[in-house]
Design a protein around this motif. Structure first.
Motif, PDB file in Angstrom:
ATOM      1  N   GLY A  55       0.000 -23.093  19.962  1.00  0.00           N
ATOM      2  CA  GLY A  55       0.817 -23.365  21.133  1.00  0.00           C
ATOM      3  C   GLY A  55       0.233 -22.789  22.400  1.00  0.00           C
ATOM      4  N   GLN A  56       0.552 -23.419  23.519  1.00  0.00           N
ATOM      5  CA  GLN A  56       0.219 -22.894  24.840  1.00  0.00           C
ATOM      6  C   GLN A  56       1.501 -22.841  25.654  1.00  0.00           C
ATOM      7  OE1 GLN A  56      -2.854 -25.397  26.474  1.00  0.00           O
ATOM      8  NE2 GLN A  56      -4.482 -24.276  25.450  1.00  0.00           N
ATOM      9  N   VAL A  57       1.723 -21.714  26.324  1.00  0.00           N
ATOM     10  CA  VAL A  57       2.968 -21.515  27.076  1.00  0.00           C
ATOM     11  C   VAL A  57       2.654 -20.889  28.426  1.00  0.00           C
ATOM     12  CG1 VAL A  57       5.216 -20.395  27.116  1.00  0.00           C
ATOM     13  CG2 VAL A  57       4.273 -21.179  24.945  1.00  0.00           C
ATOM     14  N   GLN A  58       3.269 -21.436  29.470  1.00  0.00           N
ATOM     15  CA  GLN A  58       3.267 -20.787  30.776  1.00  0.00           C
ATOM     16  C   GLN A  58       4.515 -19.925  30.817  1.00  0.00           C
ATOM     17  OE1 GLN A  58       3.119 -23.472  34.107  1.00  0.00           O
ATOM     18  NE2 GLN A  58       3.256 -21.831  35.614  1.00  0.00           N
ATOM     19  N   ILE A  59       4.346 -18.620  30.646  1.00  0.00           N
ATOM     20  CA  ILE A  59       5.471 -17.748  30.342  1.00  0.00           C
ATOM     21  C   ILE A  59       6.552 -17.773  31.411  1.00  0.00           C
ATOM     22  CG2 ILE A  59       6.148 -15.329  30.065  1.00  0.00           C
ATOM     23  CD1 ILE A  59       3.651 -14.889  28.428  1.00  0.00           C
ATOM     24  N   GLY A  60       6.199 -17.644  32.670  1.00  0.00           N
ATOM     25  CA  GLY A  60       7.219 -17.571  33.707  1.00  0.00           C
ATOM     26  C   GLY A  60       8.097 -18.813  33.764  1.00  0.00           C
ATOM     27  N   ALA A  61       7.454 -19.990  33.746  1.00  0.00           N
ATOM     28  CA  ALA A  61       8.199 -21.245  33.846  1.00  0.00           C
ATOM     29  C   ALA A  61       8.702 -21.732  32.498  1.00  0.00           C
ATOM     30  CB  ALA A  61       7.307 -22.314  34.476  1.00  0.00           C
ATOM     31  N   GLY A  62       8.020 -21.325  31.415  1.00  0.00           N
ATOM     32  CA  GLY A  62       8.420 -21.751  30.083  1.00  0.00           C
ATOM     33  C   GLY A  62       7.867 -23.096  29.660  1.00  0.00           C
ATOM     34  N   ASP A  63       6.936 -23.678  30.443  1.00  0.00           N
ATOM     35  CA  ASP A  63       6.320 -24.941  30.033  1.00  0.00           C
ATOM     36  C   ASP A  63       5.475 -24.715  28.789  1.00  0.00           C
ATOM     37  OD1 ASP A  63       7.400 -26.306  32.224  1.00  0.00           O
ATOM     38  OD2 ASP A  63       5.717 -25.731  33.510  1.00  0.00           O
ATOM     39  N   PHE A  64       5.554 -25.618  27.820  1.00  0.00           N
ATOM     40  CA  PHE A  64       4.866 -25.384  26.554  1.00  0.00           C
ATOM     41  C   PHE A  64       4.277 -26.668  25.972  1.00  0.00           C
ATOM     42  CE2 PHE A  64       9.259 -26.384  25.322  1.00  0.00           C
ATOM     43  CZ  PHE A  64       9.064 -27.343  24.342  1.00  0.00           C
ATOM     44  N   THR A  65       3.269 -26.469  25.143  1.00  0.00           N
ATOM     45  CA  THR A  65       2.731 -27.501  24.258  1.00  0.00           C
ATOM     46  C   THR A  65       2.489 -26.847  22.911  1.00  0.00           C
ATOM     47  OG1 THR A  65       1.608 -28.649  26.072  1.00  0.00           O
ATOM     48  CG2 THR A  65       0.860 -29.133  23.844  1.00  0.00           C
ATOM     49  N   PHE A  66       3.046 -27.423  21.842  1.00  0.00           N
ATOM     50  CA  PHE A  66       2.829 -26.906  20.502  1.00  0.00           C
ATOM     51  C   PHE A  66       2.318 -28.010  19.595  1.00  0.00           C
ATOM     52  CE2 PHE A  66       5.740 -23.550  21.874  1.00  0.00           C
ATOM     53  CZ  PHE A  66       5.118 -22.437  21.337  1.00  0.00           C
ATOM     54  N   PHE A  67       1.338 -27.676  18.781  1.00  0.00           N
ATOM     55  CA  PHE A  67       0.824 -28.602  17.773  1.00  0.00           C
ATOM     56  C   PHE A  67       1.711 -28.531  16.540  1.00  0.00           C
ATOM     57  CE2 PHE A  67      -1.938 -29.585  14.127  1.00  0.00           C
ATOM     58  CZ  PHE A  67      -2.382 -30.843  14.494  1.00  0.00           C
ATOM     59  N   VAL A  68       2.145 -29.678  16.069  1.00  0.00           N
ATOM     60  CA  VAL A  68       3.026 -29.753  14.906  1.00  0.00           C
ATOM     61  C   VAL A  68       2.195 -29.883  13.635  1.00  0.00           C
ATOM     62  CG1 VAL A  68       4.823 -31.101  13.755  1.00  0.00           C
ATOM     63  CG2 VAL A  68       4.911 -30.763  16.227  1.00  0.00           C
ATOM     64  N   LYS A  69       2.343 -28.917  12.737  1.00  0.00           N
ATOM     65  CA  LYS A  69       1.599 -28.937  11.480  1.00  0.00           C
ATOM     66  C   LYS A  69       2.269 -29.828  10.439  1.00  0.00           C
ATOM     67  CE  LYS A  69      -0.017 -24.983   9.997  1.00  0.00           C
ATOM     68  NZ  LYS A  69      -0.064 -23.540   9.618  1.00  0.00           N
ATOM     69  N   SER A  70       3.598 -29.926  10.469  1.00  0.00           N
ATOM     70  CA  SER A  70       4.275 -30.774   9.485  1.00  0.00           C
ATOM     71  C   SER A  70       5.639 -31.194  10.000  1.00  0.00           C
ATOM     72  CB  SER A  70       4.428 -30.049   8.139  1.00  0.00           C
ATOM     73  OG  SER A  70       5.240 -28.896   8.267  1.00  0.00           O
ATOM     74  N   GLY A  71       6.096 -32.336   9.535  1.00  0.00           N
ATOM     75  CA  GLY A  71       7.394 -32.852   9.926  1.00  0.00           C
ATOM     76  C   GLY A  71       7.597 -34.248   9.370  1.00  0.00           C
ATOM     77  N   TYR A  72       8.668 -34.902   9.821  1.00  0.00           N
ATOM     78  CA  TYR A  72       9.002 -36.243   9.344  1.00  0.00           C
ATOM     79  C   TYR A  72       9.491 -37.102  10.498  1.00  0.00           C
ATOM     80  CZ  TYR A  72       8.771 -34.759   4.452  1.00  0.00           C
ATOM     81  OH  TYR A  72       8.333 -34.304   3.227  1.00  0.00           O
TER      82      TYR A  72
END
Length: 266
Positions: A178-195
């Motif tokens: 994941g990458q997060v801009q802490i102050g603003a809370g903007d994020f991108t996370f890679f999903v390893k598993s799901g449906y």
């Protein structure tokens, strides 16, 4: 605590999830409902939302929550806790690194921003008592407001009802990178598993997608919270200003009304 039972559980989860990926697909990209599974999805709560509650970011007015104390920021059934008192929990401590007593702190209570995570400096600035969050990696470092165990308490809904409420979306339960801009809370996370969720049912497994959004906005967009709270048992370590400390996190199954899913064929 790592023991034979926990090691066996973690190994079994890895093998099972790897087998599922052989049949996984990439869903269509775009904005859609996202159901976050209990336990492992707590990493998003920690990274994209938890850091914005740390009082130094708010004292310096770099957090989106710096002017939101006492205001409604989520649904009434949402309660988020910063806890250092859980028995045998990796994020628990006896006292913080400034000698303050450790407590269970409600950051969000009934949907209202209730407290920041304080060290002595920020507590003095705000005129409140320290919350036991002044932590440091070692004697070579200065204490900073840091998380311990950050989690959302169970809600009033059922996991099955949450999934059934989604016409088209995704269910995700394991993240990385994941990458997060802490102050603003903007994020991108890679999903390893799901449906994939289609007409209220889990259908095909998915892989190789990103979940993109803003933590505070995602918190405001949570419309359902299940009663299946689970702590993530991963050996998490949180980094901040060059310091690392042990932490844990947890989450029940939640429905975020809309997040951007980066898949294919948008």
């Amino acid at each position: 605590m790592l023991n034979d039972t926990l090691i066996h559980t973690l190994a079994t989860e890895v093998v099972d999830k790897t087998n599922i990926l052989f049949d996984a697909i990439k869903p269509k990209a775009g904005e859609m409902p996202v159901v976050m599974g209990a336990g492992g999805s707590g990493i998003l709560l920690h990274e994209a939302i938890g850091h914005t509650f740390e009082a130094d970011f708010n004292r310096k007015q770099t957090s989106v929550f710096s002017d939101k104390m006492g205001q409604k920021i989520a649904e009434n059934f949402i309660n988020i806790v910063g806890d250092g008192t859980l028995l045998h929990n990796r994020g628990s401590i006896n006292v913080d690194d400034e000698g303050n007593a450790v407590e269970k702190t409600y950051l969000v209570k009934d949907g209202v921003l209730n407290s920041y995570l304080h060290d002595r400096i920020s507590a003095d600035h705000y005129g409140v008592a320290p919350t036991g969050n002044g932590r440091r990696e070692s004697f070579r470092h200065i204490p900073l407001p840091r998380m311990r165990s950050t989690y959302m308490e169970p809600g009033p809904h059922k996991k099955a009802d949450i999934i059934e409420s989604v016409t088209y979306g995704v269910y995700v339960d394991n993240f990385s990178n994941g990458q997060v801009q802490i102050g603003a809370g903007d994020f991108t996370f890679f999903v390893k598993s799901g449906y994939l969720i289609e007409n209220g049912k889990l259908t095909q497994p998915i892989k190789d997608i990103n979940i993109i959004g803003n933590g505070p906005q995602a918190l405001a967009d949570i419309t359902m919270v299940a009663d299946d709270f689970k702590t993530d048992d991963g050996t998490w370590t949180c980094g901040k200003d060059g310091q690392s400390v042990p932490v844990t996190m947890g989450l029940p199954t939640v429905l975020v009304n809309k997040l951007t899913v980066g898949g294919q064929n948008s």
